[in-house]
Design an enzyme around this catalytic site. Structure first.
Site, mmCIF file in Angstrom:
data_model
loop_
_atom_site.group_PDB
_atom_site.id
_atom_site.type_symbol
_atom_site.label_atom_id
_atom_site.label_comp_id
_atom_site.label_asym_id
_atom_site.label_seq_id
_atom_site.Cartn_x
_atom_site.Cartn_y
_atom_site.Cartn_z
ATOM 1 C CD GLU A 394 -3.252 0.615 2.048
ATOM 2 O OE1 GLU A 394 -4.242 -0.040 1.694
ATOM 3 O OE2 GLU A 394 -3.110 1.071 3.189
ATOM 4 C CG HIS A 423 7.435 -29.677 3.263
ATOM 5 N ND1 HIS A 423 8.034 -30.891 3.053
ATOM 6 C CD2 HIS A 423 8.058 -29.125 4.328
ATOM 7 C CE1 HIS A 423 8.970 -31.086 3.966
ATOM 8 N NE2 HIS A 423 9.006 -30.023 4.755
ATOM 9 C CE LYS A 528 -11.887 1.969 1.391
ATOM 10 N NZ LYS A 528 -11.364 2.976 2.293
HETATM 11 O O1 LIG Z 1 -8.951 2.381 9.780
HETATM 12 P P1 LIG Z 1 -9.912 2.576 8.699
HETATM 13 O O2 LIG Z 1 -10.185 4.018 8.425
HETATM 14 O O3 LIG Z 1 -11.173 1.810 8.929
HETATM 15 O O4 LIG Z 1 -9.268 2.028 7.386
HETATM 16 C C1 LIG Z 1 -8.964 0.693 7.225
HETATM 17 C C2 LIG Z 1 -8.179 0.511 5.947
HETATM 18 O O5 LIG Z 1 -9.005 1.002 4.912
HETATM 19 C C3 LIG Z 1 -8.448 1.225 3.670
HETATM 20 O O6 LIG Z 1 -8.964 0.599 2.619
HETATM 21 C C4 LIG Z 1 -7.064 1.754 3.574
HETATM 22 O O7 LIG Z 1 -6.524 1.541 2.282
HETATM 23 C C5 LIG Z 1 -6.177 1.180 4.626
HETATM 24 O O8 LIG Z 1 -4.979 1.884 4.651
HETATM 25 C C6 LIG Z 1 -6.860 1.241 5.963
HETATM 26 O O9 LIG Z 1 -6.004 0.721 6.930
#
Ligand SMILES: O=P(O)(O)OC[C@H]1O[C@H](O)[C@H](O)[C@@H](O)[C@@H]1O
Length: 615
Positions: A394, A423, A528
């Site tokens: 990332e 293995h 997303k």
């Molecule tokens: O901690 P949050 O805001 O719920 O985010 C959780 C995760 O979501 C994402 O998709 C980001 O790419 C991550 O870097 C992050 O750790």
């Protein structure tokens, strides 16, 4: 029960195509332009890029390649000793001798390293090191608060650590009790979070939790209903003595929200009062924070704007779960701090993170041309590769560099553990496609003192593990596969903290070397956003099907009809997938045809939702 101090790794077909070496002639190969001096060096004498290796298997360059990686044992020993890094206080060693970089290469890279060191220094002083998000990057302050750029941040860090320790101590000691538990104290943790809000706590729990921790930990790290059901079922009656820690920096991540809603439903069904067992770790005023405050959850801990999710293990995100499991978090912080100090050296040989970055740049041509295989030979470090996957991929997987050039950077990370993987995939690593370099993680201490025994004369079980690691390292090297070895004395809170700090800094330095922003993740948003669009389309499909299902008689629809009525004919494939998913979950009925031949389908809803007609 734990006290606070206790908590606190000869293609025959080519002969048929002797003139083909596509990647060498491909004008898009970035290493043709990225570092000419180093490429010239490598074709003459060093470890082969993949295309060279293929020609070599034809026999023409074999001698040159053999010359590539040093094979003379005495010269190798000199290389080993000459480059061996040791952190005395931490008992950590870094061996880069089995990576084939030359002295000339190191010299060529020196100015870039000095620039990277300056960039890290500025970052630690509070520079906006994440320009796209206009954020400081301060995870290093977490283990050395006096380095924070102002006293407000310093106090915030210290106060949070104190609050974490106090809360953990109160829970472990039974001062803070679950409202309705026969046992009278919390016995379980259910951690709800994803990505950076789960991977660190998962790695640390696996690495460091004692066999009988004061609180056992489980994770909900997905929006998989069956997975959530499984965790809750495993808790059984202990749900009443479960501390639910909801972790989300943004406070709005859909998977985490869904996990929370599912867990809250389980609490309701069990007649339990969720807020009295709920803890939130999130940014102030996030949706999660506001929910926890309004509902009066048991506790809330801050996540700081200047700490990224993938570097948050030393914040409340990692420290609270660790402390509750009886892991000495102050030792984790001390280990990280000591490693940070070593990584501030501007002398490359003395800076373990820089040495790692050097190896990564060499092995991957500075363009991610090889994968990073992480092989800890220790069960408790199983999740290290998974943790590093996010930290490295990332951080380094970026489309553009800091000057806006399209670079498509990154290094792929995978791994599991040794000797188990010998293995599974070591066969390919030794003899198959040469697209990786290995990092062995070696742990010198086999088991606690006093427990060892010889399962055959002169040999213990741990000797076998040791032998497997050393054997694999040698066998890979003999076939020109490069490797790094990180050695720790034992797996302790201190060494785990140090390992995390080592890789955090190596990623930061490498990002500087290749001129990218390691601290944002713009690419994650696309998936997303698309997921949100699918769910919006599903709502329209549902409305259309509901309307048809409320007719008298019911009007089963073809996929084309559904798509037309949704005004989304271009989305027919997605509509098909939505309907197939709904049918598999008894939420839609396929009355004609089958999912195997989509054009044959006619579908309607099992029942008419009158309210839905007017929604
Ligand atoms: O901690 P949050 O805001 O719920 O985010 C959780 C995760 O979501 C994402 O998709 C980001 O790419 C991550 O870097 C992050 O750790």
């Amino acid at each position: 029960m734990a006290s606070l101090s206790g908590i606190c790794s000869s293609s025959p077909t080519l002969k048929k195509f002797p003139n083909q070496s596509p990647s060498l002639t491909d004008p898009l190969r970035k290493d043709h332009v990225s570092f000419p001096a180093r490429l010239a060096d490598r074709t003459l004498s060093l470890a082969p890029p993949r295309a060279v290796a293929r020609e070599v298997s034809d026999g023409a360059l074999a001698a040159a390649v053999k010359k590539g990686l040093e094979k003379d044992p005495r010269a190798l020993w000199r290389r080993y000793v000459g480059w061996l890094y040791q952190h005395k206080e931490l008992g950590i060693y870094l061996d880069v001798s089995r990576v084939g970089f030359s002295d000339e290469f190191v010299k060529e890279m020196e100015p870039r390293f000095q620039a990277a060191f300056r960039a890290m220094e500025e970052l630690e002083k509070g520079a906006i090191a994440n320009p796209d998000e206009s954020r400081m990057v301060g995870h290093y302050w977490l283990r050395d608060p006096k380095r924070a750029p102002n006293s407000f941040l310093k106090t915030q860090i210290e106060n949070t650590l104190d609050a974490v320790c106090k809360f953990a101590n109160d829970v472990v000691s039974g001062k803070i009790k679950p409202p309705s538990s026969p046992e009278g104290r919390f016995t379980q943790i259910l951690s709800v979070g994803i990505g950076g809000s789960a991977l660190g706590p998962q790695f640390v729990a696996e690495a460091l939790a004692p066999d009988n921790p004061p609180l056992k930990i489980r994770f909900v790290d997905n929006t998989d209903p069956a997975g959530i059901d499984h965790q809750i079922a495993q808790l059984g009656p202990e749900l009443a003595s479960t501390l639910v820690i909801v972790i989300s920096k943004s406070g709005g991540t859909p998977e985490t929200r869904n996990g929370l809603l599912e867990v809250q439903k389980a609490f309701r069904e069990a007649g339990l009062d969720f807020p009295k067992q709920g803890v939130a770790i999130t940014q102030e005023n996030s949706l999660l924070d506001n929910t926890a405050r309004i509902e009066g959850w048991l506790a809330r801990f801050p996540m700081f704007d200047w700490v990224g999710g993938r570097t948050s293990e030393m914040s409340a995100v990692g420290l609270l779960p660790a402390a509750l499991q009886g892991i000495d978090i102050r030792e984790m912080l001390a280990g990280a701090s000591l490693m940070d100090e070593a990584n501030r050296s501007t002398v490359l040989r003395n800076n373990p993170a820089a040495l790692l970055a050097l190896c990564w740049y060499w092995a991957t041509d500075g363009v991610g041309s090889k994968d990073m295989v992480i092989l800890p030979y220790k069960d408790s470090l199983l999740l290290f590769s998974r943790y590093l996957q996010q930290l490295v991929m990332e951080s380094l997987g970026k489309e553009f560099d800091l000057d806006g050039n399209r670079v498509n950077q990154g290094i792929s990370v995978y791994g599991n553990k040794g000797s188990t993987d010998q293995h599974a995939y070591i066969q390919q690593l030794r003899e198959g496609v040469h697209n990786f370099f290995v990092t062995f993680i070696e742990v010198l201490r086999d088991r606690p003192p006093g427990h060892d025994w010889e399962l055959e004369p002169g040999v213990t079980c741990g000797d076998y593990l040791f032998g497997m690691l050393q054997g694999t390292r040698s066998a890979l090297y003999a076939n020109n596969r490069e490797s790094i070895t990180v050695t720790v004395q034992e797996v302790t809170p201190r060494t785990v903290g140090a390992l995390i700090a080592l890789y955090e800094r190596a990623v930061g330095i490498y990002a500087s070397l290749v001129n990218i922003n390691a601290y944002h993740q713009p690419g994650v948003e696309a998936g997303k956003k698309a997921a949100g669009e699918v769910l919006a389309l599903q709502k329209r499909v549902l409305a259309v099907l509901n309307e048809a299902s409320c007719k008298e008689p019911v009007e089963p629809l073809t996929l084309e009809e559904v798509a037309d009525r949704c005004h989304a004919p271009e989305d027919i494939e997605m509509i098909y997938k939505i309907i197939a998913h709904m049918a598999a979950n008894d939420r839609a009925l396929i009355v004609e045809g089958s999912c195997g031949s989509p054009r044959s389908i006619k579908v309607f809803l099992g029942e008419c939702n009158i309210d839905g007609l007017y929604a």
